[in-house]
Design a protein around this motif. Structure first.
Motif, short mmCIF file in Angstrom:
data_model
loop_
_atom_site.label_atom_id
_atom_site.label_comp_id
_atom_site.label_asym_id
_atom_site.label_seq_id
_atom_site.Cartn_x
_atom_site.Cartn_y
_atom_site.Cartn_z
N UNK A 35 0.74 -1.43 -0.01
CA UNK A 35 -0.02 -0.02 -0.04
C UNK A 35 1.03 1.22 -0.26
N UNK A 36 0.57 2.34 -0.74
CA UNK A 36 1.28 3.60 -0.93
C UNK A 36 0.27 4.65 -0.61
N UNK A 37 0.78 5.77 -0.04
CA UNK A 37 0.03 6.94 -0.21
C UNK A 37 1.02 8.08 -0.69
N UNK A 38 0.47 8.72 -2.00
CA UNK A 38 1.34 9.83 -2.21
C UNK A 38 0.79 11.15 -1.77
N UNK A 39 2.01 12.10 -1.79
CA UNK A 39 1.79 13.62 -0.92
C UNK A 39 0.60 14.40 -1.71
N UNK A 40 0.21 15.29 -1.14
CA UNK A 40 -0.62 16.38 -1.82
C UNK A 40 0.03 17.20 -2.93
N UNK A 41 1.27 17.06 -2.81
CA UNK A 41 1.87 17.89 -4.25
C UNK A 41 1.57 17.10 -5.45
N UNK A 42 1.63 15.70 -5.16
CA UNK A 42 1.28 14.98 -6.56
C UNK A 42 -0.31 15.04 -6.96
N UNK A 82 -11.55 6.97 0.77
CA UNK A 82 -11.30 7.62 2.09
C UNK A 82 -10.29 7.02 3.05
N UNK A 83 -9.51 5.90 2.19
CA UNK A 83 -8.84 5.22 2.98
C UNK A 83 -7.52 5.85 3.34
N UNK A 84 -6.56 5.19 4.24
CA UNK A 84 -5.42 5.69 4.82
C UNK A 84 -4.27 5.58 3.44
N UNK A 85 -4.57 4.87 2.64
CA UNK A 85 -3.53 4.75 1.43
C UNK A 85 -4.16 5.11 -0.09
N UNK A 86 -3.52 5.66 -0.97
CA UNK A 86 -4.12 5.99 -2.11
C UNK A 86 -4.10 4.62 -2.93
N UNK A 87 -3.14 3.81 -2.87
CA UNK A 87 -3.29 2.77 -3.87
C UNK A 87 -2.62 1.52 -3.06
N UNK A 110 13.44 3.97 -7.26
CA UNK A 110 14.61 5.13 -7.64
C UNK A 110 13.91 6.02 -8.67
N UNK A 111 12.78 6.07 -8.97
CA UNK A 111 12.07 6.91 -10.11
C UNK A 111 11.67 8.39 -9.17
N UNK A 112 11.51 9.17 -10.38
CA UNK A 112 11.01 10.51 -10.01
C UNK A 112 9.73 10.57 -9.22
N UNK A 113 8.94 9.49 -9.84
CA UNK A 113 7.43 9.60 -9.32
C UNK A 113 7.54 9.05 -7.65
N UNK A 114 8.51 8.25 -7.63
CA UNK A 114 8.63 7.59 -5.99
C UNK A 114 8.85 8.85 -5.15
N UNK A 115 9.40 9.94 -5.51
CA UNK A 115 9.49 10.82 -4.65
C UNK A 115 8.18 11.61 -4.02
N UNK A 116 7.15 11.33 -4.62
CA UNK A 116 5.87 11.73 -4.28
C UNK A 116 5.22 10.76 -3.14
N UNK A 117 5.84 9.43 -2.85
CA UNK A 117 5.18 8.57 -2.13
C UNK A 117 5.64 9.12 -0.57
N UNK A 118 4.58 9.45 0.36
CA UNK A 118 4.90 9.73 1.59
C UNK A 118 4.97 8.53 2.61
N UNK A 119 4.12 7.42 2.23
CA UNK A 119 4.10 6.37 3.27
C UNK A 119 3.74 5.05 2.25
N UNK A 120 4.73 4.05 2.75
CA UNK A 120 4.31 2.74 2.07
C UNK A 120 4.58 1.57 3.09
#
Length: 139
Positions: A35-42, A82-87, A110-120
């Protein structure tokens, strides 16, 4: 308890979608739920910019396709519930493909996209194919 739904693949083209392999192969006795949650910036980015980061710059979909059929995966969407994770990402693979799975996950992290992950959270599972499928809980 985690909840997610499958929906249309939001960032995937028809050509990419046609190359996907299905889940549920009896020989795939290893699995991971990440499970991952991305940042508000994403989420503040326009949809087309998220697609650009996801695929044109991070090659997320193309990278996943490189590991088929060794590693199959399914994405469940949770943000709109409304779950604690986005995906919730479910992966299945055979024991012989464990190294390929680890390499795939490392490349994605290691990708640019992963910089937006807040929690996994990285949950690994193994099951015994001799146990009847009716006693297993499906993903």
């Amino acid at each position: 308890m985690l909840r997610g739904v499958t929906s249309f693949e939001r960032y995937m083209t028809q050509a990419e979608r046609s190359r996907l392999e299905g889940l549920g192969r009896p020989s795939a006795t290893r699995a991971a739920l990440i499970p991952i949650r991305k940042s508000a910036a994403w989420w503040d980015l326009p949809h087309d910019e998220r697609r650009t980061i996801l695929e044109e710059r991070s090659h997320h979909i193309r990278t996943g396709i490189e590991y088929l059929p060794a590693v199959a995966r399914r994405l469940y969407h949770s943000r709109d519930l409304g779950e604690p994770f986005d995906f919730l990402t479910w992966f299945e693979y055979m024991p012989d493909h464990a190294a390929a799975f680890e390499e795939l996950v490392e490349r994605l992290r290691r990708t640019e996209e992963w910089r937006y992950v807040e929690r996994e959270v990285d949950i690994r599972m193994t099951w015994d194919p001799l146990i009847p499928a009716t006693t297993r809980v499906p993903p």
